[in-house]
Design an enzyme around this catalytic site. Sequence first.
Site, PDB file in Angstrom:
ATOM      1  N   LYS A  39      48.284  22.036  57.769  1.00 44.43           N
ATOM      2  CA  LYS A  39      49.085  22.663  56.698  1.00 44.43           C
ATOM      3  C   LYS A  39      48.412  23.962  56.311  1.00 44.43           C
ATOM      4  O   LYS A  39      47.187  24.007  56.167  1.00 44.43           O
ATOM      5  CB  LYS A  39      49.081  21.696  55.493  1.00 44.43           C
ATOM      6  CG  LYS A  39      49.913  22.152  54.332  1.00 44.43           C
ATOM      7  CD  LYS A  39      51.326  21.614  54.436  1.00 44.43           C
ATOM      8  CE  LYS A  39      52.266  22.260  53.451  1.00 44.43           C
ATOM      9  NZ  LYS A  39      52.684  23.628  53.837  1.00 44.43           N
ATOM     10  N   LYS A  98      46.326  27.879  59.333  1.00 42.75           N
ATOM     11  CA  LYS A  98      46.720  29.127  58.688  1.00 42.75           C
ATOM     12  C   LYS A  98      47.398  30.010  59.716  1.00 42.75           C
ATOM     13  O   LYS A  98      47.155  29.861  60.931  1.00 42.75           O
ATOM     14  CB  LYS A  98      45.497  29.856  58.125  1.00 42.75           C
ATOM     15  CG  LYS A  98      45.828  30.785  56.971  1.00 42.75           C
ATOM     16  CD  LYS A  98      46.006  30.028  55.679  1.00 42.75           C
ATOM     17  CE  LYS A  98      46.392  30.952  54.538  1.00 42.75           C
ATOM     18  NZ  LYS A  98      46.384  30.211  53.258  1.00 42.75           N
ATOM     19  N   THR A 146      50.820  27.104  42.304  1.00 43.77           N
ATOM     20  CA  THR A 146      49.421  27.519  42.447  1.00 43.77           C
ATOM     21  C   THR A 146      48.873  27.968  41.097  1.00 43.77           C
ATOM     22  O   THR A 146      47.774  27.550  40.682  1.00 43.77           O
ATOM     23  CB  THR A 146      49.290  28.635  43.505  1.00 43.77           C
ATOM     24  OG1 THR A 146      49.870  28.141  44.717  1.00 43.77           O
ATOM     25  CG2 THR A 146      47.850  29.012  43.745  1.00 43.77           C
ATOM     26  N   ASN A 200      52.148  36.413  43.401  1.00 39.25           N
ATOM     27  CA  ASN A 200      52.752  35.122  43.062  1.00 39.25           C
ATOM     28  C   ASN A 200      51.797  34.271  42.223  1.00 39.25           C
ATOM     29  O   ASN A 200      52.137  33.817  41.127  1.00 39.25           O
ATOM     30  CB  ASN A 200      53.149  34.393  44.353  1.00 39.25           C
ATOM     31  CG  ASN A 200      53.586  32.966  44.085  1.00 39.25           C
ATOM     32  OD1 ASN A 200      52.796  32.138  43.640  1.00 39.25           O
ATOM     33  ND2 ASN A 200      54.852  32.678  44.319  1.00 39.25           N
ATOM     34  N   SER A 250      53.487  21.622  47.744  1.00 40.30           N
ATOM     35  CA  SER A 250      54.011  21.714  49.117  1.00 40.30           C
ATOM     36  C   SER A 250      54.118  20.320  49.719  1.00 40.30           C
ATOM     37  O   SER A 250      55.092  19.994  50.406  1.00 40.30           O
ATOM     38  CB  SER A 250      53.092  22.561  49.998  1.00 40.30           C
ATOM     39  OG  SER A 250      53.437  23.919  49.916  1.00 40.30           O
TER      40      SER A 250
HETATM   41  P1  NAD Z   1      50.667  37.967  46.753  1.00 37.36           P
HETATM   42  O1  NAD Z   1      50.834  38.786  47.973  1.00 37.36           O
HETATM   43  O2  NAD Z   1      51.872  37.483  46.041  1.00 37.36           O
HETATM   44  O3  NAD Z   1      49.756  38.767  45.691  1.00 37.36           O
HETATM   45  C1  NAD Z   1      48.523  39.342  45.970  1.00 37.36           C
HETATM   46  C2  NAD Z   1      48.184  40.237  44.790  1.00 37.36           C
HETATM   47  O4  NAD Z   1      46.856  40.726  44.947  1.00 37.36           O
HETATM   48  C3  NAD Z   1      49.081  41.482  44.681  1.00 37.36           C
HETATM   49  O5  NAD Z   1      49.395  41.675  43.311  1.00 37.36           O
HETATM   50  C4  NAD Z   1      48.187  42.615  45.162  1.00 37.36           C
HETATM   51  O6  NAD Z   1      48.553  43.869  44.567  1.00 37.36           O
HETATM   52  C5  NAD Z   1      46.857  42.113  44.635  1.00 37.36           C
HETATM   53  N1  NAD Z   1      45.705  42.740  45.246  1.00 37.36           N
HETATM   54  C6  NAD Z   1      45.428  42.962  46.547  1.00 37.36           C
HETATM   55  N2  NAD Z   1      44.226  43.581  46.663  1.00 37.36           N
HETATM   56  C7  NAD Z   1      43.744  43.716  45.406  1.00 37.36           C
HETATM   57  C8  NAD Z   1      42.567  44.262  44.856  1.00 37.36           C
HETATM   58  N3  NAD Z   1      41.617  44.781  45.634  1.00 37.36           N
HETATM   59  N4  NAD Z   1      42.418  44.236  43.505  1.00 37.36           N
HETATM   60  C9  NAD Z   1      43.359  43.711  42.701  1.00 37.36           C
HETATM   61  N5  NAD Z   1      44.489  43.177  43.167  1.00 37.36           N
HETATM   62  C10 NAD Z   1      44.682  43.190  44.498  1.00 37.36           C
HETATM   63  O7  NAD Z   1      49.720  36.748  47.172  1.00 37.36           O
HETATM   64  P2  NAD Z   1      49.552  35.343  46.447  1.00 37.36           P
HETATM   65  O8  NAD Z   1      50.446  34.383  47.105  1.00 37.36           O
HETATM   66  O9  NAD Z   1      49.580  35.520  44.970  1.00 37.36           O
HETATM   67  O10 NAD Z   1      48.063  34.984  46.929  1.00 37.36           O
HETATM   68  C11 NAD Z   1      46.904  35.523  46.280  1.00 37.36           C
HETATM   69  C12 NAD Z   1      45.704  34.718  46.697  1.00 37.36           C
HETATM   70  O11 NAD Z   1      45.910  33.350  46.333  1.00 37.36           O
HETATM   71  C13 NAD Z   1      45.437  34.704  48.201  1.00 37.36           C
HETATM   72  O12 NAD Z   1      44.058  34.618  48.438  1.00 37.36           O
HETATM   73  C14 NAD Z   1      46.100  33.423  48.649  1.00 37.36           C
HETATM   74  O13 NAD Z   1      45.539  32.936  49.863  1.00 37.36           O
HETATM   75  C15 NAD Z   1      45.771  32.530  47.477  1.00 37.36           C
HETATM   76  N6  NAD Z   1      46.651  31.378  47.374  1.00 37.36           N
HETATM   77  C16 NAD Z   1      47.997  31.533  47.227  1.00 37.36           C
HETATM   78  C17 NAD Z   1      48.789  30.397  47.156  1.00 37.36           C
HETATM   79  C18 NAD Z   1      50.277  30.503  46.943  1.00 37.36           C
HETATM   80  O14 NAD Z   1      50.919  29.453  46.796  1.00 37.36           O
HETATM   81  N7  NAD Z   1      50.858  31.685  46.878  1.00 37.36           N
HETATM   82  C19 NAD Z   1      48.231  29.128  47.236  1.00 37.36           C
HETATM   83  C20 NAD Z   1      46.843  29.002  47.357  1.00 37.36           C
HETATM   84  C21 NAD Z   1      46.072  30.149  47.434  1.00 37.36           C
END
Ligand code: NAD
Length: 499
Positions: free
Chosen positions: A134, A170, A254, A285, A425
Amino acid sequence: MNQIHLIVDLSLISNGTVSHRTGLPLWTTVLVKPVLKLALGHWPTEQTCLSIPFFWYRNIEATMSNNTSHLLEDAQSRMADIYERLEVADDSRHRLGQPKRIHQASLSVRMDDGSLRVFPAWRVQYDDTRGPTKGGIRFHPNVTEDEVATLSLWMTLKCAAVDLPFGGAKGGVCVDPKTLSRLELERLSRGYIRAFHDVIGPDRDIPAPDVNTNAIVMGWMVDEYAQIARQHVPGVITGKPLGLGGSIGREEATGAGALLVMDLWAKRQNKEPHELSVAIQGFGNAGQNFARLAHHAGYKIVALSDSQGAIYNEDGLDPEPILRHKNRTRELKGMVYCGDSVCDAAATEMQTLSGDELLQLDVDVLVLAALENQITDANADHIRAKTIVEIANGPISTGGDQILQGRDITVIPDIVANAGGVIVSHLEWVQNRMGDYWSGDTVEKQLRQRLEREANACFDLADEKAVPLRTAAYLQGVRRIADAMAQQGTQGYFSDADG
Ligand code: NAD
């Protein structure tokens, strides 16, 4: 013509390494960036992925060969201590020492102007001992095989740490999706599924959203899978739109899960939400949902950042209007990605900061919700937060972690703090398999039950063993994986049988 996918580390150009190795004057190598801009149609990032003909590669390789990062090596270095503490059998250590399967593809995508672009893509299935693998799919210009493999290891540990019947995987595509039109993005997303449809499936490997992918992208992907399979298979992908078999509560899971874990932690410190100031790096997100829910719960959100910059108000700010502003562009790419930055939403009472300044704010809680390696041994000494919550995967390097530990800064680790996403999920996957759907209350109750049980177990283990929370979470996950591997048979088991 044979193509090679090359990740060009442009820092090697700016720091003079390329000039030194080739003997070219530094001023000639600085032309590389504008040339790449002409070729790519946008400014290259520090690590840019190029598809180049094979014969060019031979020459370039000699000058840029040490461009690969070592994220997996760094992540693996955290495991040795865990194996020792748990006395994990050598068999399991060997199996967890590398990914079980690495699938790579080149996605050829027709652009709107008729041209063809080729994007390198990966699906890495790290370990499937405890169930189908997953893990999300990331679209980002810095995606490499090393990054995808590392994220798949963390997914393996996370699913085990919260006791889900899943292994870890992944996916990723090396692309800057914000340079694509909506139709180009759809073709790329469907292309990913065409490339990997035979290695994924509800009992094999189940993708989900990650950075720069969301429910819309998952909707295209699940539809492409159904067309290839000639049947509905909603359980192949989670994080889908509700109309295509998604679950209520997945979008915010999340952020909601991270808040649940932070609440538990605050209670253990006898702190009320209103007593805690919070700065959040990353407003996508996960960061947005966390910010919104934490604000409602009474935490004082003082700063937010995205990749463009940060905003700060020491008296606290309401994330809702900022969120509305960021999501305002509802046309074309705005339907898929937020167009505007948090900085554009800064009202007069707010101050704008650089991303680095946000990381160094004197706050009770710093929430990292962007990307890997945001705190390393280069900046860990400057962090002033008392507690860090890792919503992003791997936002603190091993070196950074050691410095924070020495400075008594508590880190609530990613594999527990962000597990709400994969927990819901799993609930979506269960509903898809049952063919019946639950109310938001049922989903929320099940998320709370599992996450509270597993996070509390992790906090208790950390107290009992006097170890950092990350060590406790790893102990919790690796023990379950090693037990499952042992139940498949170990060297000790077969040696005893021989005797
Ligand atoms: P996303 O693409 O929706 O958002 C990422 C955000 O990070 C954006 O706002 C972007 O502008 C910002 N960003 C990127 N570089 C940056 C920096 N240097 N400084 C400040 N902000 C910055 O992604 P997401 O889904 O919110 O995921 C974010 C993190 O959470 C990732 O590491 C992802 O693996 C982890 N994560 C997400 C989920 C999920 O369900 N979406 C679940 C577990 C973990």
